[in-house]
Design a protein around this motif. Structure first.
Motif, PDB file in Angstrom:
ATOM      1  N   MET A 171      45.756  72.906 -62.738  1.00 55.40           N
ATOM      2  CA  MET A 171      44.709  72.012 -63.234  1.00 55.40           C
ATOM      3  C   MET A 171      43.731  71.647 -62.119  1.00 55.40           C
ATOM      4  O   MET A 171      42.533  71.565 -62.336  1.00 55.40           O
ATOM      5  N   LEU A 172      44.283  71.414 -60.927  1.00 52.98           N
ATOM      6  CA  LEU A 172      43.500  70.912 -59.808  1.00 52.98           C
ATOM      7  C   LEU A 172      44.042  71.496 -58.521  1.00 52.98           C
ATOM      8  O   LEU A 172      45.261  71.546 -58.329  1.00 52.98           O
ATOM      9  N   VAL A 173      43.139  71.933 -57.656  1.00 54.84           N
ATOM     10  CA  VAL A 173      43.495  72.431 -56.332  1.00 54.84           C
ATOM     11  C   VAL A 173      42.705  71.632 -55.310  1.00 54.84           C
ATOM     12  O   VAL A 173      41.513  71.387 -55.498  1.00 54.84           O
ATOM     13  N   VAL A 174      43.371  71.221 -54.223  1.00 50.32           N
ATOM     14  CA  VAL A 174      42.718  70.492 -53.140  1.00 50.32           C
ATOM     15  C   VAL A 174      42.856  71.300 -51.854  1.00 50.32           C
ATOM     16  O   VAL A 174      43.957  71.708 -51.492  1.00 50.32           O
ATOM     17  N   GLU A 175      41.739  71.509 -51.188  1.00 49.59           N
ATOM     18  CA  GLU A 175      41.714  72.122 -49.863  1.00 49.59           C
ATOM     19  C   GLU A 175      41.152  71.090 -48.892  1.00 49.59           C
ATOM     20  O   GLU A 175      40.128  70.470 -49.168  1.00 49.59           O
ATOM     21  N   VAL A 176      41.826  70.903 -47.762  1.00 48.98           N
ATOM     22  CA  VAL A 176      41.331  70.045 -46.686  1.00 48.98           C
ATOM     23  C   VAL A 176      40.785  70.984 -45.617  1.00 48.98           C
ATOM     24  O   VAL A 176      41.521  71.822 -45.089  1.00 48.98           O
ATOM     25  N   VAL A 177      39.502  70.861 -45.322  1.00 52.48           N
ATOM     26  CA  VAL A 177      38.826  71.775 -44.405  1.00 52.48           C
ATOM     27  C   VAL A 177      39.362  71.582 -42.989  1.00 52.48           C
ATOM     28  O   VAL A 177      39.436  70.463 -42.482  1.00 52.48           O
ATOM     29  N   SER A 178      39.720  72.688 -42.359  1.00 54.10           N
ATOM     30  CA  SER A 178      40.134  72.686 -40.959  1.00 54.10           C
ATOM     31  C   SER A 178      38.965  73.172 -40.113  1.00 54.10           C
ATOM     32  O   SER A 178      38.115  73.927 -40.604  1.00 54.10           O
ATOM     33  N   PRO A 179      38.910  72.769 -38.838  1.00 55.33           N
ATOM     34  CA  PRO A 179      37.822  73.244 -37.975  1.00 55.33           C
ATOM     35  C   PRO A 179      37.716  74.769 -37.997  1.00 55.33           C
ATOM     36  O   PRO A 179      38.713  75.477 -37.923  1.00 55.33           O
ATOM     37  N   GLY A 180      36.499  75.264 -38.165  1.00 55.73           N
ATOM     38  CA  GLY A 180      36.243  76.702 -38.174  1.00 55.73           C
ATOM     39  C   GLY A 180      36.572  77.398 -39.477  1.00 55.73           C
ATOM     40  O   GLY A 180      36.430  78.607 -39.584  1.00 55.73           O
ATOM     41  N   GLN A 181      37.030  76.650 -40.497  1.00 52.13           N
ATOM     42  CA  GLN A 181      37.447  77.263 -41.755  1.00 52.13           C
ATOM     43  C   GLN A 181      36.532  76.907 -42.928  1.00 52.13           C
ATOM     44  O   GLN A 181      36.843  77.217 -44.071  1.00 52.13           O
ATOM     45  N   GLY A 182      35.420  76.246 -42.659  1.00 48.87           N
ATOM     46  CA  GLY A 182      34.537  75.775 -43.718  1.00 48.87           C
ATOM     47  C   GLY A 182      34.082  76.855 -44.673  1.00 48.87           C
ATOM     48  O   GLY A 182      34.069  76.659 -45.886  1.00 48.87           O
ATOM     49  N   SER A 183      33.704  78.020 -44.156  1.00 44.30           N
ATOM     50  CA  SER A 183      33.198  79.069 -45.051  1.00 44.30           C
ATOM     51  C   SER A 183      34.291  79.559 -46.002  1.00 44.30           C
ATOM     52  O   SER A 183      34.000  79.909 -47.144  1.00 44.30           O
TER      53      SER A 183
END
Length: 189
Positions: free
Chosen positions: A109-121
């Motif tokens: 239903m829902l996925v959460v990603e927490v951005v890590s340095p250098g992984q934004g793209s």
């Protein structure tokens, strides 16, 4: 970091064991080492789980480190920071040998990603299109670097995005308006 190895099929990846505790994603048939989480990213994930439990989502429908097989030109899996399972998906995962959402299973239903340095793209571009193709109804990008939370709603095969910053209450298409602000999420408390 991509491991230099021959391209793998999904089946080869699902049976891969290197004898370590290293976590990987499979990206276009290549093993990608997932670095250890930062303390802040880990704290954000745990904070969100606690918050969602308080909102009445049962614990068995919340999971961390469950893989999702997504569409791609070659075999690709993703390892989101947090997933909210539907009842149907929670049932489909019961008794599974591996905590992996396979293509024949309902999407989360829902996925959460927490951005890590250098992984934004990866989070803003690649995972966005992969999760949309998988039909995941809602995708959150929690970005401690840019100090914002993006809520993406799946509408007719694409994501429509709303960005939240500061002390504005977050509105979730699935969960409604929350008593939760980006400041609280980004602090992890």
């Amino acid at each position: 970091m991509t491991i230099a190895s021959p391209k793998m099929t999904l089946e080869e990846y699902l049976n891969y064991e290197d004898g370590t505790d290293t976590q990987y994603e499979l990206e276009n048939g290549e093993l990608v080492v997932m670095p250890p989480e930062s303390e802040l990213n880990r704290r954000i994930g745990i904070f969100l789980i606690a918050y969602l439990l308080q909102q009445g989502i049962p614990a068995y429908r919340l999971t961390m480190k469950t893989e999702i097989v997504v569409s791609g030109s070659r075999a690709t899996t993703r390892l989101p920071d947090l997933i909210v399972l539907s009842e149907e998906l929670a049932t489909a995962l019961e008794g599974a040998r591996r905590s992996t959402v396979m293509p024949d299973m309902p999407p989360p239903m829902l996925v959460v990603e927490v951005v890590s340095p250098g992984q934004g793209s990866r989070d803003y571009r690649y995972k966005r299109s992969e999760y949309a193709a998988r039909g995941i109804a809602e995708y959150w990008i929690v970005d401690p670097i840019q100090q914002r939370v993006s809520i993406l709603e799946w509408v007719e095969g694409l994501y429509e995005e709303k960005v939240y910053e500061g002390d504005v209450a977050i509105a979730s298409p699935l969960l409604g308006t929350l008593e939760l602000t980006p400041i609280q999420v980004l602090r992890g408390r």
